[in-house]
Each structure stands twice: as structure tokens, then as C-alpha cells.
Design a protein around this motif. Structure first.
Motif, PDB file in Angstrom:
ATOM      1  N   GLN A  38       0.909  -1.522   0.092  1.00  0.00           N
ATOM      2  CA  GLN A  38       0.135   0.268  -0.222  1.00  0.00           C
ATOM      3  C   GLN A  38       1.227   1.133  -0.103  1.00  0.00           C
ATOM      4  O   GLN A  38       1.999   1.197   0.849  1.00  0.00           O
ATOM      5  CB  GLN A  38      -1.055   0.035   1.255  1.00  0.00           C
ATOM      6  N   ALA A  39       0.367   1.560  -1.341  1.00  0.00           N
ATOM      7  CA  ALA A  39       1.329   3.901  -0.770  1.00  0.00           C
ATOM      8  C   ALA A  39       0.711   4.003  -0.136  1.00  0.00           C
ATOM      9  O   ALA A  39      -0.330   4.493   0.368  1.00  0.00           O
ATOM     10  CB  ALA A  39       0.791   3.823  -2.144  1.00  0.00           C
ATOM     11  N   LEU A  40       1.561   5.203   0.760  1.00  0.00           N
ATOM     12  CA  LEU A  40       1.440   5.813   1.523  1.00  0.00           C
ATOM     13  C   LEU A  40       1.127   7.408   1.209  1.00  0.00           C
ATOM     14  O   LEU A  40       2.214   7.194  -0.295  1.00  0.00           O
ATOM     15  CB  LEU A  40       2.599   6.440   2.852  1.00  0.00           C
ATOM     16  N   PRO A  41       0.854   8.509   1.757  1.00  0.00           N
ATOM     17  CA  PRO A  41      -0.220   9.600   0.394  1.00  0.00           C
ATOM     18  C   PRO A  41       1.555  10.592   1.154  1.00  0.00           C
ATOM     19  O   PRO A  41       1.448  11.904   0.860  1.00  0.00           O
ATOM     20  CB  PRO A  41      -1.182  10.224   1.463  1.00  0.00           C
ATOM     21  N   TYR A  42       2.850   9.642   1.393  1.00  0.00           N
ATOM     22  CA  TYR A  42       3.600  10.800   2.032  1.00  0.00           C
ATOM     23  C   TYR A  42       5.192  10.246   2.209  1.00  0.00           C
ATOM     24  O   TYR A  42       4.839   8.842   2.225  1.00  0.00           O
ATOM     25  CB  TYR A  42       3.800  11.879   3.344  1.00  0.00           C
ATOM     26  N   ALA A  43       5.757  10.489   1.994  1.00  0.00           N
ATOM     27  CA  ALA A  43       6.972   9.725   2.019  1.00  0.00           C
ATOM     28  C   ALA A  43       7.748   9.680   3.709  1.00  0.00           C
ATOM     29  O   ALA A  43       7.734  10.447   4.592  1.00  0.00           O
ATOM     30  CB  ALA A  43       8.660  10.864   1.523  1.00  0.00           C
ATOM     31  N   LYS A  44       7.821   8.170   4.392  1.00  0.00           N
ATOM     32  CA  LYS A  44       8.198   7.774   4.911  1.00  0.00           C
ATOM     33  C   LYS A  44       9.550   8.905   5.130  1.00  0.00           C
ATOM     34  O   LYS A  44       9.747   9.176   6.902  1.00  0.00           O
ATOM     35  CB  LYS A  44       8.300   6.443   5.454  1.00  0.00           C
ATOM     36  N   ILE A  45      10.640   8.671   4.733  1.00  0.00           N
ATOM     37  CA  ILE A  45      11.918   9.413   5.087  1.00  0.00           C
ATOM     38  C   ILE A  45      11.277  10.823   5.455  1.00  0.00           C
ATOM     39  O   ILE A  45      12.530  11.212   6.585  1.00  0.00           O
ATOM     40  CB  ILE A  45      12.337   9.551   3.770  1.00  0.00           C
ATOM     41  N   ILE A  46      10.425  11.781   5.139  1.00  0.00           N
ATOM     42  CA  ILE A  46      10.312  13.133   5.189  1.00  0.00           C
ATOM     43  C   ILE A  46       9.196  13.059   6.455  1.00  0.00           C
ATOM     44  O   ILE A  46       9.786  13.877   7.446  1.00  0.00           O
ATOM     45  CB  ILE A  46      10.309  14.072   4.572  1.00  0.00           C
ATOM     46  N   GLY A  47       8.204  12.179   6.091  1.00  0.00           N
ATOM     47  CA  GLY A  47       6.697  12.821   7.175  1.00  0.00           C
ATOM     48  C   GLY A  47       6.256  13.557   6.217  1.00  0.00           C
ATOM     49  O   GLY A  47       6.054  13.160   5.202  1.00  0.00           O
ATOM     50  N   GLU A  48       4.881  13.368   7.129  1.00  0.00           N
ATOM     51  CA  GLU A  48       3.651  13.896   6.180  1.00  0.00           C
ATOM     52  C   GLU A  48       4.121  15.511   5.891  1.00  0.00           C
ATOM     53  O   GLU A  48       2.712  15.950   4.534  1.00  0.00           O
ATOM     54  CB  GLU A  48       2.873  14.011   6.741  1.00  0.00           C
ATOM     55  N   SER A  49       5.449  15.876   5.839  1.00  0.00           N
ATOM     56  CA  SER A  49       5.469  17.738   5.590  1.00  0.00           C
ATOM     57  C   SER A  49       6.130  17.750   4.138  1.00  0.00           C
ATOM     58  O   SER A  49       6.232  18.485   3.456  1.00  0.00           O
ATOM     59  CB  SER A  49       6.498  18.401   6.000  1.00  0.00           C
ATOM     60  N   TRP A  50       5.976  15.535   3.455  1.00  0.00           N
ATOM     61  CA  TRP A  50       6.461  15.257   2.142  1.00  0.00           C
ATOM     62  C   TRP A  50       5.530  14.738   1.443  1.00  0.00           C
ATOM     63  O   TRP A  50       5.422  13.692   1.621  1.00  0.00           O
ATOM     64  CB  TRP A  50       8.038  14.788   1.210  1.00  0.00           C
ATOM     65  N   PRO A  51       4.520  14.958   0.868  1.00  0.00           N
ATOM     66  CA  PRO A  51       2.964  14.815  -0.035  1.00  0.00           C
ATOM     67  C   PRO A  51       2.922  13.589  -0.974  1.00  0.00           C
ATOM     68  O   PRO A  51       4.217  14.390  -1.530  1.00  0.00           O
ATOM     69  CB  PRO A  51       2.228  15.436   0.090  1.00  0.00           C
ATOM     70  N   LEU A  52       2.846  12.679  -1.392  1.00  0.00           N
ATOM     71  CA  LEU A  52       3.153  11.835  -2.586  1.00  0.00           C
ATOM     72  C   LEU A  52       1.868  11.725  -2.962  1.00  0.00           C
ATOM     73  O   LEU A  52       1.086  11.288  -2.125  1.00  0.00           O
ATOM     74  CB  LEU A  52       3.991  10.734  -2.451  1.00  0.00           C
ATOM     75  N   THR A  53       1.646  11.267  -4.547  1.00  0.00           N
ATOM     76  CA  THR A  53       0.661  11.661  -4.999  1.00  0.00           C
ATOM     77  C   THR A  53       0.410   9.323  -4.826  1.00  0.00           C
ATOM     78  O   THR A  53       1.102   8.716  -4.784  1.00  0.00           O
ATOM     79  CB  THR A  53       1.164  11.346  -6.293  1.00  0.00           C
ATOM     80  N   LEU A  54      -0.758   9.137  -4.915  1.00  0.00           N
ATOM     81  CA  LEU A  54      -1.585   7.798  -4.136  1.00  0.00           C
ATOM     82  C   LEU A  54      -1.333   6.943  -5.860  1.00  0.00           C
ATOM     83  O   LEU A  54      -1.232   5.856  -6.146  1.00  0.00           O
ATOM     84  CB  LEU A  54      -2.204   7.198  -3.987  1.00  0.00           C
ATOM     85  N   PHE A  94       1.041   6.695 -19.143  1.00  0.00           N
ATOM     86  CA  PHE A  94       2.439   6.577 -17.865  1.00  0.00           C
ATOM     87  C   PHE A  94       3.213   8.187 -17.455  1.00  0.00           C
ATOM     88  O   PHE A  94       3.856   7.841 -16.758  1.00  0.00           O
ATOM     89  CB  PHE A  94       3.779   5.796 -17.920  1.00  0.00           C
ATOM     90  N   SER A  95       1.943   8.624 -17.752  1.00  0.00           N
ATOM     91  CA  SER A  95       2.914   9.822 -17.197  1.00  0.00           C
ATOM     92  C   SER A  95       3.312   9.977 -15.471  1.00  0.00           C
ATOM     93  O   SER A  95       2.044   9.761 -14.929  1.00  0.00           O
ATOM     94  CB  SER A  95       1.602  11.302 -17.184  1.00  0.00           C
ATOM     95  N   ASN A  96       4.165  10.123 -15.156  1.00  0.00           N
ATOM     96  CA  ASN A  96       3.723  10.139 -13.679  1.00  0.00           C
ATOM     97  C   ASN A  96       5.229  10.904 -12.667  1.00  0.00           C
ATOM     98  O   ASN A  96       6.180  11.640 -12.435  1.00  0.00           O
ATOM     99  CB  ASN A  96       5.225   8.874 -13.800  1.00  0.00           C
ATOM    100  N   PRO A  97       4.277  12.981 -13.352  1.00  0.00           N
ATOM    101  CA  PRO A  97       5.105  13.870 -12.682  1.00  0.00           C
ATOM    102  C   PRO A  97       5.513  13.793 -11.988  1.00  0.00           C
ATOM    103  O   PRO A  97       6.623  14.217 -11.327  1.00  0.00           O
ATOM    104  CB  PRO A  97       4.295  14.760 -13.356  1.00  0.00           C
ATOM    105  N   GLU A  98       4.823  13.661 -10.790  1.00  0.00           N
ATOM    106  CA  GLU A  98       5.215  13.776  -8.923  1.00  0.00           C
ATOM    107  C   GLU A  98       6.555  12.934  -9.220  1.00  0.00           C
ATOM    108  O   GLU A  98       7.596  13.326  -8.213  1.00  0.00           O
ATOM    109  CB  GLU A  98       4.352  13.228  -8.136  1.00  0.00           C
ATOM    110  N   LEU A  99       6.213  11.490  -8.928  1.00  0.00           N
ATOM    111  CA  LEU A  99       7.665  10.885  -8.980  1.00  0.00           C
ATOM    112  C   LEU A  99       9.106  11.072 -10.395  1.00  0.00           C
ATOM    113  O   LEU A  99      10.127  11.364  -9.772  1.00  0.00           O
ATOM    114  CB  LEU A  99       7.556   9.799  -8.737  1.00  0.00           C
ATOM    115  N   CYS A 100       8.831  11.975 -11.084  1.00  0.00           N
ATOM    116  CA  CYS A 100       9.662  11.703 -11.855  1.00  0.00           C
ATOM    117  C   CYS A 100      10.391  13.481 -11.100  1.00  0.00           C
ATOM    118  O   CYS A 100      11.296  13.179 -11.279  1.00  0.00           O
ATOM    119  CB  CYS A 100       8.830  12.527 -12.956  1.00  0.00           C
TER     120      CYS A 100
END
Length: 396
Positions: free
Chosen positions: A62-78, A168-174
Motif C-alpha cells: 500500500q502506497a502512503l500519501p507521503y514519504a516515510k523518510i521525511i514525513g507528512e510534510s512531503w506529500p506524494l501522489t497515491l 504512464f505519465s508520472n510527474p510527481e515521482l519524476c
């Protein structure tokens, strides 16, 4: 930066993961299931579900809506969970034995249910412990050749290729890749992370204008060249293997980009081992670097000759030009990966797990120098032997 999380999204617990497993996989209705969270990455939960009687296992990621390495201050797309599952399925059309089977997905919950690979070992961990994987270079060379050829303009009708590029456009992770590999390590950025002993080496990189020009060119290639459907994060921590089997996992950074990027990232993560090993153990890794490229080039060339839809496929010298560009690109991308994994935000255990401070610092300085040499000499790399020669020179 804000991120809209679907209203139905809810992080799984071990209990809810078990309940979900019973609805999406063919466990017996009376099966006694156990669950444990085994993820050690920065972006996801990974649950292993096991039938205690039969030993049958599956993975729910399951993907998290943020990066565990930083925390919720770094949101990520699901959306990356859907992209990951779809990359596995698409690549699985060409290399079914080299990727895990996908059993089910749920886009709203950002969940992928897939084959359990716990009978295999994460390649990075094995290599750090001195193991070698005899099939690794051949399998990854073929994985790269088949997935990249069959999703490129060389293997696809242009309408289908462009449709897939949009899917497969993936702008957030790119953007994460753009920043962490091609930008931040080459400037004095707060997110960079390194020991005080590397301060002068880091400053030398930040002040090297010739190096920055070559990195800018590589970043432009990453941003603009939609050649094939990439894994996008192909390092030795994204591969499970044994003496007889290899599986590539975690393509959530997948997108349409330059073919040399996947090749370069994998070679770079073998190069870390070539830096830390000595004698015969090192030669095994050097041989793996060479064989990975040789298998890739040979397999890609065979596909080109037999299945290419390119009108100029029979034009003398064109295949050699294409492979030459892949190699020069890969050499430069490998150099960027070496530098960013040494002084950037996300490191590798190959270096960081070395307890002896003097030895660890020495290896990291070598990694930086090797990365710099690969970037600056990348366009002159005419063969894999040239790349290997750069590695040897950096050890002197």
C-alpha cells in the motif's frame, strides 16, 4: 504543497490487511492467516499474509500519501501504486519470469496484491554480505532489453507508443528523481546528507562548472526523451534473486524516458560493490557489469533485427548508433547515481553500513570521483570496456 487523498483511502493495519486478503486471493475460507508488516522502504507499507497451514503467502503493498523518510510534510501522489502495478503487468508481457505476478489492485486504496518473493533475497543485501548471484547479469540484461525494446518506437506502432507514454505519465515521482539525482547533489542544498569528512569533496562538485554542464545535459535528456517505459528506479534493492531466479520489483517511478537511464542506474549500483570489494570478489562484480551490458546489447540487437518496426532498421550503422547512445547516456546517468547516493538525500547501505570511518570515507570519496569521471567522460565511452577502464582509473 497539498495532496488530495481519496475519501475512501485508509491505511491498512495487520488486521484489515488479513480481511482484504481473504476477499482478493484464493485462500480457503477457513484458512488461518497471519500478517506482518515487512516494508523497509521510504514510500510504502508492505504486508506479508501467510496461511499458517499451507504456507501459501501473498504480499499486499500500500502506497502512503507521503514519504516515510521525511514525513507528512512531503506529500506524494497515491497514483504511483496504480502505475507500479501497470508497469509490472506491461513488463510482465515480455519478461513474465522476471517480475512478480500481480493478483489484484485497488486504485482508491492504493493497493497492489502480488506474488510473495520471500524465498528470494534482496540483491543489495546479498552482495553486501559477499554473495554473488550467477544469473543476475544475464537476467537483468534480458529484462532491460526486452522491456525497453518492446515499449519503444522500435517495437511499437507510434500510436500505441504515444498512448502508453500518456498512460504512464508520472510527474510527481519524476520530479523527485529530477531533484534528487540531477539537481540537489550538484548544489549546496539543505537536503543533501554527508559526513563532515566529505565537505571538501562535496564543495569541489558544487564548484565544478564543467561537471554541472554535463549533468544539465543529462537532466535535459531525462526530462525530454520519451524513448521507452522505464522501471525508473532500477537499483540492487529493487531486485530479488537466488542462485537460479531473478525478480525485478518496485517500478513505482516508472515513466517514459531515455533507455540509458534504467541501464545506468543498475550499473551504478553494481559499481558501488566494485568500489568496496577486493580481489576475486571484486572481479565477479566487474564481470557482472560487463555482462549486463553485453547481454542487453546482444538481446536488443536480436530484437531489432527480427522484430523492429523502424523503417531505418536495415540502414547500416543505425543500430550501432542507437546502442552507442544508450551506452553513453547510461555512463553519465550512472555517474549521477553514484554522486547522489553518496552526498544526496538517499544513500546506499553498500557504503553507509561500513563501520570503519576511515574506510567508509575513502570509499565514498572514490564513489564521488568515479561518478565525476563517468559524467565527464560519458560521451567518449565507445564500449563497455571504456566504462570499466574509468572504474579502474578511479581506484588509482
Amino acid at each position: 504543497m497539498t495532496l488530495t487523498v481519496p475519501t475512501t483511502y485508509k491505511a491498512l493495519t495487520e488486521a484489515t490487511a488479513i480481511a482484504l486478503a481473504k476477499t482478493v486471493y484464493t485462500f480457503d475460507h477457513a484458512a488461518q492467516l497471519t500478517c506482518r508488516e515487512i516494508g523497509d522502504g521510504n514510500l510504502n507499507y508492505v504486508f506479508q499474509i501467510e496461511d499458517t497451514e499451507t504456507g501459501k503467502r501473498i504480499i499486499i503493498k500500500q502506497a502512503l500519501p507521503y514519504a516515510k523518510i521525511i514525513g507528512e510534510s512531503w506529500p506524494l501522489t497515491l497514483k504511483r501504486a496504480t502505475i507500479e502495478a501497470n508497469v509490472l503487468r506491461k513488463h510482465g508481457e515480455f519478461v513474465p519470469s522476471l517480475v512478480p505476478a500481480v493478483y489484484a489492485t485497488d486504485e482508491e486504496l492504493a493497493i497492489t496484491v502480488m506474488e510473495d518473493l520471500s524465498h528470494l533475497e534482496i540483491v543489495r543485501e546479498g552482495l553486501i554480505n559477499g554473495q554473488n548471484f550467477p544469473r543476475l547479469s544475464k537476467d537483468i540484461g534480458e529484462y532491460l532489453a526486452l522491456t525497453l525494446f518492446h515499449t519503444s518506437d522500435y517495437g511499437l506502432h507510434p500510436f500505441e507508443k504515444k498512448r502508453l507514454a500518456a498512460e504512464f505519465s508520472n510527474p510527481e515521482l519524476c520530479k523527485i528523481t529530477e531533484d534528487l539525482i540531477f539537481t540537489d547533489p550538484f548544489f549546496d542544498i539543505d537536503t543533501n546528507d554527508y559526513e563532515p569528512q566529505l565537505q571538501s569533496a562535496a564543495e569541489a562538485i558544487w564548484s565544478d562548472r564543467k561537471l554541472q554542464l554535463e549533468v544539465a545535459k543529462l537532466k535535459k535528456s531525462f526530462l525530454t526523451e520519451s524513448e521507452a517505459l522505464l522501471h525508473g528506479d532500477l537499483h540492487t534493492g529493487s531486485v530479488f534473486a537466488s542462485q537460479t531466479e531473478t525478480k525485478v520489483i518496485d517500478p513505482e517511478f516508472g515513466f517514459y524516458g531515455p533507455i540509458g537511464f534504467d541501464v545506468g542506474l543498475f550499473l551504478a549500483n553494481l559499481i558501488f560493490q566494485s568500489i568496496t570489494r577486493e580481489g576475486e570478489n571484486r572481479q565477479v562484480i566487474v564481470d557482472d557489469i560487463g555482462k549486463t551490458w553485453e547481454v542487453f546489447a546482444s538481446s536488443f540487437g536480436e530484437l531489432w533485427n527480427k522484430q523492429s518496426v523502424e523503417s531505418f532498421r536495415a540502414t547500416e550503422g543505425y543500430l550501432e548508433y542507437v546502442l552507442g547512445k544508450v551506452l553513453t547516456d547510461a555512463t553519465g546517468f550512472a555517474g549521477c547515481e553514484l554522486i547522489r547516493r553518496t552526498i544526496g538525500l538517499a544513500h546506499v547501505k553498500d557504503l553507509d553500513s561500513i563501520e570503519d570511518t576511515e574506510k567508509r570515507t575513502s570509499f565514498k570519496k572514490q564513489a564521488l570521483e568515479t561518478g565525476r569521471a563517468l559524467i565527464l567522460q560519458g560521451q567518449q565511452t565507445a564500449s563497455i570496456d571504456d566504462l570499466l577502464e574509468i572504474l579502474e582509473e578511479a581506484r588509482k
